[in-house]
Structures are given as structure tokens and as C-alpha cells.
Design a protein around this motif. Structure first.
Motif, short mmCIF file in Angstrom:
data_model
loop_
_atom_site.label_atom_id
_atom_site.label_comp_id
_atom_site.label_asym_id
_atom_site.label_seq_id
_atom_site.Cartn_x
_atom_site.Cartn_y
_atom_site.Cartn_z
N UNK A 254 0.79 -1.23 0.00
CA UNK A 254 0.00 0.00 0.00
C UNK A 254 0.82 1.28 0.00
N UNK A 255 2.02 1.25 0.57
CA UNK A 255 2.82 2.47 0.70
C UNK A 255 3.89 2.62 -0.38
N UNK A 256 3.93 1.72 -1.35
CA UNK A 256 4.95 1.80 -2.39
C UNK A 256 4.92 3.13 -3.15
N UNK B 181 -1.34 3.44 13.07
CA UNK B 181 -1.06 4.57 12.19
C UNK B 181 0.40 4.71 11.83
N UNK B 182 0.69 5.80 11.09
CA UNK B 182 2.03 6.01 10.53
C UNK B 182 2.91 6.91 11.39
N UNK C 113 1.67 10.96 7.41
CA UNK C 113 1.46 10.94 5.96
C UNK C 113 1.92 12.28 5.38
N UNK C 114 3.10 12.72 5.79
CA UNK C 114 3.64 14.02 5.37
C UNK C 114 3.78 14.09 3.85
N UNK D 207 -4.14 5.90 3.71
CA UNK D 207 -4.64 5.39 4.99
C UNK D 207 -5.64 4.26 4.76
N UNK D 208 -6.54 4.43 3.80
CA UNK D 208 -7.53 3.38 3.50
C UNK D 208 -6.84 2.11 2.99
N UNK D 209 -5.82 2.28 2.16
CA UNK D 209 -5.08 1.11 1.63
C UNK D 209 -4.34 0.39 2.75
N UNK D 210 -3.76 1.14 3.68
CA UNK D 210 -3.06 0.52 4.82
C UNK D 210 -4.06 -0.21 5.72
#
Length: 168
Positions: free
Chosen positions: A6-8, A83-84, A108-109, A156-159
């Protein structure tokens, strides 16, 4: 072929921002990580090339940026809440690092905010291993740098969807 995480796309955008303004990326990778036998968090590790900003003597072994997204399922066992978070750490001569310190950016900067914070860490304006306590930065009183990524809600939704598929 490695699976798409998800974060790629987010980490790719951060790496592009770093390469544009420096310090450039020497190595960057994403992964899903295992703790206590369960895949519990996503992470990315970005090694910065300090030669590109003329700070190889100041950072002889390198500087890492670390992004993690935790499910929160192990928060009761001392693991992070859901969370991140962005952190940074100085590399040691054996390739390890000590004292990852929170980077003063949103989880999520925006990629530009991460690049700006990295430049401030590279110049030692923000220092690792702060004796001021968790979440405080030695030498930095500027607060949180920049805003959130324009695709933060999508990420966020993908994570969260990844977490639902990966956790018991």
C-alpha cells in the motif's frame, strides 16, 4: 515478482522529492514486517547519500529515514498505536543504527515536507537521540514541518485494508 504494498507509491514520491532537492536516495525499500509471528506493520527504509549534499564527513556511515504504519493490535504489548510515523537514525560503521528519533512531520507528510525535514536533520539542525524525551528534538523548535500528502486518505484506506487482510 514482489507484491505491491500500500505504501509503495508514497515512498516512491518521497524518494523523488529527496532526489530533486537532496540529500539524494542511496537505497530505498518497502516491506511488510513480522513481529511476534504475525505480520503487523508496513515499513520503508530510505538510506540517504550524504555525498550529494557534501556532508559525508558529518555522516560518515549514512543517515536513514524510516516510515512505519502499525496496525495497533500489539499496542498493549508496548508496540506503537495504529497509524504512521516517520523517524530518522544515524547509521553506525557496522550497518546498524541507534536511537531512531521521530521526524517532525505528519505520518502521511507530503514528500516535500519529508525532504525538508531530511535536509534539516542532515545539517544537524534537528538531532537524533534527543535527551529531551520521546517526540522532542534537540536543537529544533520549529514544530511540525509541512502538511500532509494530497493522497493521505487514499493511503490510509489502503493501509487499513492491508491490515484487515494480514492480521488475525
Amino acid at each position: 515478482m514482489p507484491k505491491h504494498l500500500p505504501h509503495d507509491d508514497y515512498i516512491t514520491a518521497v524518494c523523488a522529492a529527496l532526489d530533486k532537492t537532496g540529500p539524494e536516495v542511496k537505497d530505498g525499500r518497502t516491506d511488510d514486517c513480522e513481529t511476534r509471528g504475525t505480520y503487523c506493520y508496513l515499513n520503508a527504509v530510505i538510506e540517504l547519500d550524504m555525498l550529494t549534499v557534501g556532508l559525508q564527513d558529518e555522516w560518515p556511515h549514512g543517515l536513514l529515514l524510516i516510515w512505519e504504519w502499525h496496525t495497533g493490535i500489539e499496542a498493549g504489548h508496548g508496540e506503537p498505536e495504529r497509524g504512521p510515523v516517520w523517524q530518522f537514525a544515524e547509521l553506525k560503521d557496522d550497518g546498524s543504527n541507534e536511537h531512531p528519533t521521530d521526524l517532525p512531520v505528519h505520518g502521511y507528510a507530503s514528500p516535500e515536507a519529508v525532504a525538508e525535514a531530511a535536509r534539516r536533520v542532515a545539517s544537524r539542525e534537528i538531532q537524533a537521540g534527543s535527551p529531551l524525551g520521546y517526540g522532542q528534538w534537540l536543537g529544533w523548535t520549529g514544530g511540525i514541518i509541512g502538511g500532509s500528502w494530497e493522497r493521505a486518505d487514499e493511503l490510509d484506506a489502503a493501509c487499513a485494508a492491508w491490515a484487515a487482510d494480514e492480521t488475525p
